[in-house]
Write a protein that holds these residues in place. Structure first.
Motif, PDB file in Angstrom:
ATOM      1  N   ASP A   1       0.934  -8.492  -1.322  1.00 57.48           N
ATOM      2  CA  ASP A   1      -0.265  -8.016  -0.623  1.00 57.48           C
ATOM      3  C   ASP A   1      -1.396  -9.034  -0.760  1.00 57.48           C
ATOM      4  OD1 ASP A   1      -1.000  -4.851   0.363  1.00 57.48           O
ATOM      5  OD2 ASP A   1      -2.609  -6.354   0.294  1.00 57.48           O
TER       6      ASP A   1
ATOM      7  N   SER B   1       0.878  -1.166   0.000  1.00 60.28           N
ATOM      8  CA  SER B   1       0.000   0.000   0.000  1.00 60.28           C
ATOM      9  C   SER B   1       0.920   1.222   0.000  1.00 60.28           C
ATOM     10  CB  SER B   1      -0.930  -0.068   1.202  1.00 60.28           C
ATOM     11  OG  SER B   1      -1.864   0.972   1.199  1.00 60.28           O
TER      12      SER B   1
ATOM     13  N   LYS C   1     -13.913  10.062   0.437  1.00 63.04           N
ATOM     14  CA  LYS C   1     -14.150  11.428  -0.062  1.00 63.04           C
ATOM     15  C   LYS C   1     -14.671  11.336  -1.492  1.00 63.04           C
ATOM     16  CE  LYS C   1     -10.130  12.766   2.713  1.00 63.04           C
ATOM     17  NZ  LYS C   1      -9.387  11.516   2.912  1.00 63.04           N
TER      18      LYS C   1
HETATM   19  C1  LIG Z   1     -10.850   5.743   4.318  1.00 62.72           C
HETATM   20  C2  LIG Z   1      -9.492   6.302   4.633  1.00 62.72           C
HETATM   21  C3  LIG Z   1      -9.240   7.652   4.448  1.00 62.72           C
HETATM   22  C4  LIG Z   1      -7.981   8.183   4.725  1.00 62.72           C
HETATM   23  N1  LIG Z   1      -7.768   9.525   4.535  1.00 62.72           N
HETATM   24  C5  LIG Z   1      -6.538  10.029   4.772  1.00 62.72           C
HETATM   25  C6  LIG Z   1      -6.270  11.412   4.543  1.00 62.72           C
HETATM   26  O1  LIG Z   1      -7.153  12.174   4.152  1.00 62.72           O
HETATM   27  N2  LIG Z   1      -5.003  11.865   4.764  1.00 62.72           N
HETATM   28  C7  LIG Z   1      -3.986  11.044   5.199  1.00 62.72           C
HETATM   29  O2  LIG Z   1      -2.842  11.496   5.384  1.00 62.72           O
HETATM   30  N3  LIG Z   1      -4.224   9.729   5.446  1.00 62.72           N
HETATM   31  C8  LIG Z   1      -5.468   9.219   5.239  1.00 62.72           C
HETATM   32  N4  LIG Z   1      -5.701   7.891   5.479  1.00 62.72           N
HETATM   33  C9  LIG Z   1      -4.621   7.068   6.055  1.00 62.72           C
HETATM   34  C10 LIG Z   1      -3.710   6.518   4.987  1.00 62.72           C
HETATM   35  O3  LIG Z   1      -4.450   5.937   3.950  1.00 62.72           O
HETATM   36  C11 LIG Z   1      -2.799   5.500   5.661  1.00 62.72           C
HETATM   37  O4  LIG Z   1      -2.001   6.201   6.592  1.00 62.72           O
HETATM   38  C12 LIG Z   1      -1.914   4.781   4.660  1.00 62.72           C
HETATM   39  O5  LIG Z   1      -2.706   4.003   3.787  1.00 62.72           O
HETATM   40  C13 LIG Z   1      -0.943   3.870   5.395  1.00 62.72           C
HETATM   41  O6  LIG Z   1      -0.278   3.062   4.487  1.00 62.72           O
HETATM   42  P1  LIG Z   1       0.356   1.671   4.936  1.00 62.72           P
HETATM   43  O7  LIG Z   1       1.015   1.129   3.704  1.00 62.72           O
HETATM   44  O8  LIG Z   1       1.164   1.836   6.150  1.00 62.72           O
HETATM   45  O9  LIG Z   1      -0.868   0.741   5.387  1.00 62.72           O
HETATM   46  P2  LIG Z   1      -2.186   0.253   4.659  1.00 62.72           P
HETATM   47  O10 LIG Z   1      -2.649   1.266   3.669  1.00 62.72           O
HETATM   48  O11 LIG Z   1      -3.108  -0.181   5.736  1.00 62.72           O
HETATM   49  O12 LIG Z   1      -1.724  -1.053   3.841  1.00 62.72           O
HETATM   50  C14 LIG Z   1      -1.243  -2.221   4.435  1.00 62.72           C
HETATM   51  C15 LIG Z   1      -1.322  -3.337   3.408  1.00 62.72           C
HETATM   52  O13 LIG Z   1      -0.725  -4.520   3.950  1.00 62.72           O
HETATM   53  C16 LIG Z   1      -1.442  -5.658   3.515  1.00 62.72           C
HETATM   54  N5  LIG Z   1      -1.168  -6.775   4.440  1.00 62.72           N
HETATM   55  C17 LIG Z   1      -1.272  -6.753   5.792  1.00 62.72           C
HETATM   56  N6  LIG Z   1      -0.907  -7.940   6.295  1.00 62.72           N
HETATM   57  C18 LIG Z   1      -0.572  -8.736   5.248  1.00 62.72           C
HETATM   58  C19 LIG Z   1      -0.129 -10.090   5.127  1.00 62.72           C
HETATM   59  N7  LIG Z   1       0.080 -10.858   6.185  1.00 62.72           N
HETATM   60  N8  LIG Z   1       0.085 -10.601   3.891  1.00 62.72           N
HETATM   61  C20 LIG Z   1      -0.103  -9.831   2.800  1.00 62.72           C
HETATM   62  N9  LIG Z   1      -0.527  -8.542   2.853  1.00 62.72           N
HETATM   63  C21 LIG Z   1      -0.743  -8.011   4.066  1.00 62.72           C
HETATM   64  C22 LIG Z   1      -2.894  -5.169   3.519  1.00 62.72           C
HETATM   65  O14 LIG Z   1      -3.703  -5.939   2.640  1.00 62.72           O
HETATM   66  C23 LIG Z   1      -2.751  -3.711   3.043  1.00 62.72           C
HETATM   67  O15 LIG Z   1      -2.938  -3.561   1.659  1.00 62.72           O
HETATM   68  C24 LIG Z   1      -6.950   7.333   5.216  1.00 62.72           C
HETATM   69  C25 LIG Z   1      -7.194   5.959   5.419  1.00 62.72           C
HETATM   70  C26 LIG Z   1      -8.456   5.452   5.134  1.00 62.72           C
HETATM   71  C27 LIG Z   1      -8.714   3.978   5.358  1.00 62.72           C
END
Ligand SMILES: Cc1cc2nc3c(=O)[nH]c(=O)nc-3n(C[C@H](O)[C@H](O)[C@H](O)COP(=O)(O)OP(=O)(O)OC[C@H]3O[C@@H](n4cnc5c(N)ncnc54)[C@H](O)[C@@H]3O)c2cc1C
Length: 421
Positions: free
Chosen positions: A39, A16, A53
């Motif tokens: 993923d 992500s 949004k």
């Molecule tokens: C609806 C929504 C609105 C948001 N709006 C904002 C905003 O306006 N501004 C802002 O700054 N932030 C916003 N955010 C927050 C932002 O999207 C997150 O901070 C960001 O997505 C974090 O990224 P990440 O890669 O750490 O985690 P995530 O996006 O949670 O991704 C983690 C990924 O890991 C995968 N995964 C987990 N465990 C496993 C496993 N064992 N095997 C395989 N895959 C696995 C999951 O499937 C997922 O795709 C929002 C979040 C959401 C949900």
């Protein structure tokens, strides 16, 4: 990049924001080894912010959500394994076992020199009677957003939780003409994220949009009659109408793999400024992590900015490069016509300077001071002020309260007049 201590193979669990940007930054820094991004989601990695949004409101085409085009991964030699659940990690053997979700018989394995956990967070669930009903939803990923999008015009929506995601959905739903009630157990909206003044301002904003906001009362039951959700019963005995209920009460870090590996976790995977976990080798980035803030408190920053900055720092760590300078953290939330932008971390008992303009009642800027130093700002419908404060903080400017309190003079002008410390 061929120093002997450099890894030749990197496996990233979670594709992500954090995982994809990490892969991109590794290549940008000249890493020539293999990168595997894994993923469990079957979808091409996508942005989550629009899910509550524009995308939810139907204003954006689905393919515009993609973080990078499909070709990008092939063109940059990044192996992307989608629909693949990482179920077991063998660190001694330097391997990772992957179960391909749609075929239980198919197992795959990858070896790695270095492992990156970018496993993010999952939506928190509530323990309430009726909460398992299919009309009760959460919003964390694209599939959740599709379910919500199919229902959002269908009749009253109750949102449990007055945090950013709940308020964004409430505003989007009002924009589509849906009756919306927001139920927040705390006495303020987004009380853990913004100061009291901004919180009150958001309450007025949502009331203006026609959202029925119920503060200081907790839900006790999802009311189901005739097989359908009809409402949410509150602790004060009243019932709010609902055909659909969105539970928006925050997210919990996915720490299962880190725990299985014996890494220190404390409401998130504990990392240092280089994004190293407690074993000193495994990297963790993004929403699954906790890190120390400037006061030494462990904080979890759930934001695109944090995912991006940690991904960059982690790429430098893996390649033995100097850490990039980390700008002051920032966040945004679009709630209908209201754009909230926050820079810095607001602490308890900070002094504030509030800048308003009677000619622009929908605009408000709150500046936070620790002692005499500007450390954070919350800007509503004031993008130019946000940019000015963010730039000032990243340049190390520490203007005093007095210097910034004249609301009649634009912040940019006031800040430009200050000497660099
Ligand atoms: C609806 C929504 C609105 C948001 N709006 C904002 C905003 O306006 N501004 C802002 O700054 N932030 C916003 N955010 C927050 C932002 O999207 C997150 O901070 C960001 O997505 C974090 O990224 P990440 O890669 O750490 O985690 P995530 O996006 O949670 O991704 C983690 C990924 O890991 C995968 N995964 C987990 N465990 C496993 C496993 N064992 N095997 C395989 N895959 C696995 C999951 O499937 C997922 O795709 C929002 C979040 C959401 C949900």
């Amino acid at each position: 990049m061929s120093r002997p201590d450099h890894p030749r193979s990197v496996v990233v669990v979670g594709a992500s924001h954090a995982g994809v940007i990490m892969a991109e930054r590794l290549r940008a820094r000249g890493f020539g080894g293999s990168i595997t991004l894994i993923d469990r989601s079957p979808h091409l990695p996508y942005q989550r912010p629009p899910l509550s949004k524009d995308w939810l409101g139907g204003e954006v085409e689905p393919d515009t959500l993609a973080l990078r085009s499909e070709e990008y991964y092939g063109d940059n030699g990044i192996e992307l394994l989608l629909g693949a659940d990482v179920t077991r990690i063998d660190r001694q053997g330097g391997g990772v076992a992957i179960r391909i979700r749609h075929s239980h018989v198919r197992q795959e394995a990858r070896r790695f020199d270095r492992l990156v956990l970018a496993t993010g967070a999952r939506a928190r669930v509530l323990d309430l009677p009726g909460v398992d009903h299919p009309d009760v939803l959460v919003l964390r990923d694209l599939d959740d957003a599709r379910r919500l999008g199919q229902r959002i015009r269908r009749g009253p929506l109750a949102v449990i939780g007055g945090g950013f995601v709940g308020l964004e959905v409430a505003a989007t739903a009002r924009g589509l003409g849906t009756e919306v009630t927001v139920v927040e157990a705390a006495p303020r909206l987004s009380g853990r994220a913004v100061g009291a003044g901004t919180s009150d301002f958001l309450l007025a904003a949502h009331t203006e949009l026609g959202v029925d906001v119920r503060l200081g009362t907790a839900p006790v039951e999802i009311v189901v009659r005739g097989g359908r959700v009809r409402g949410v019963r509150l602790a004060d005995g009243r019932e709010v109408p609902a055909a659909t209920v969105l539970v928006g009460v925050g997210a919990e870090p996915r720490t299962e793999i880190a725990e299985h590996l014996g890494l220190v976790c404390d409401r998130g995977v504990v990392v240092d400024e280089r994004c190293l976990t407690s074993d000193g080798r495994t990297i963790a980035i993004g929403d699954c992590t906790v890190q120390e803030d400037c006061s030494g408190n462990r904080v979890r920053l759930e934001s695109v900015d944090n995912a991006t900055e940690q991904a960059d720092a982690a790429a430098a760590t893996l390649l033995g490069a100097d850490l990039p300078r980390r700008p002051t953290p920032w966040f945004w939330s679009d709630q209908g016509p209201w754009k909230l932008q926050i820079v810095g971390v607001v602490g308890a008992d900070m002094d504030v300077v509030v800048r308003t303009d009677p000619a622009k009642p929908r605009r408000r800027v709150t500046l936070y001071f620790a002692g005499d130093a500007l450390v954070a700002a919350e800007c509503v419908n004031a993008p130019a002020d946000f940019v000015a404060v963010r730039a000032a903080l990243s340049r190390g400017l520490r203007p005093s309260r007095e210097a910034l309190s004249d609301s009649a003079v634009p912040l940019k002008k006031l800040l430009a007049a200050l000497p660099v410390n």
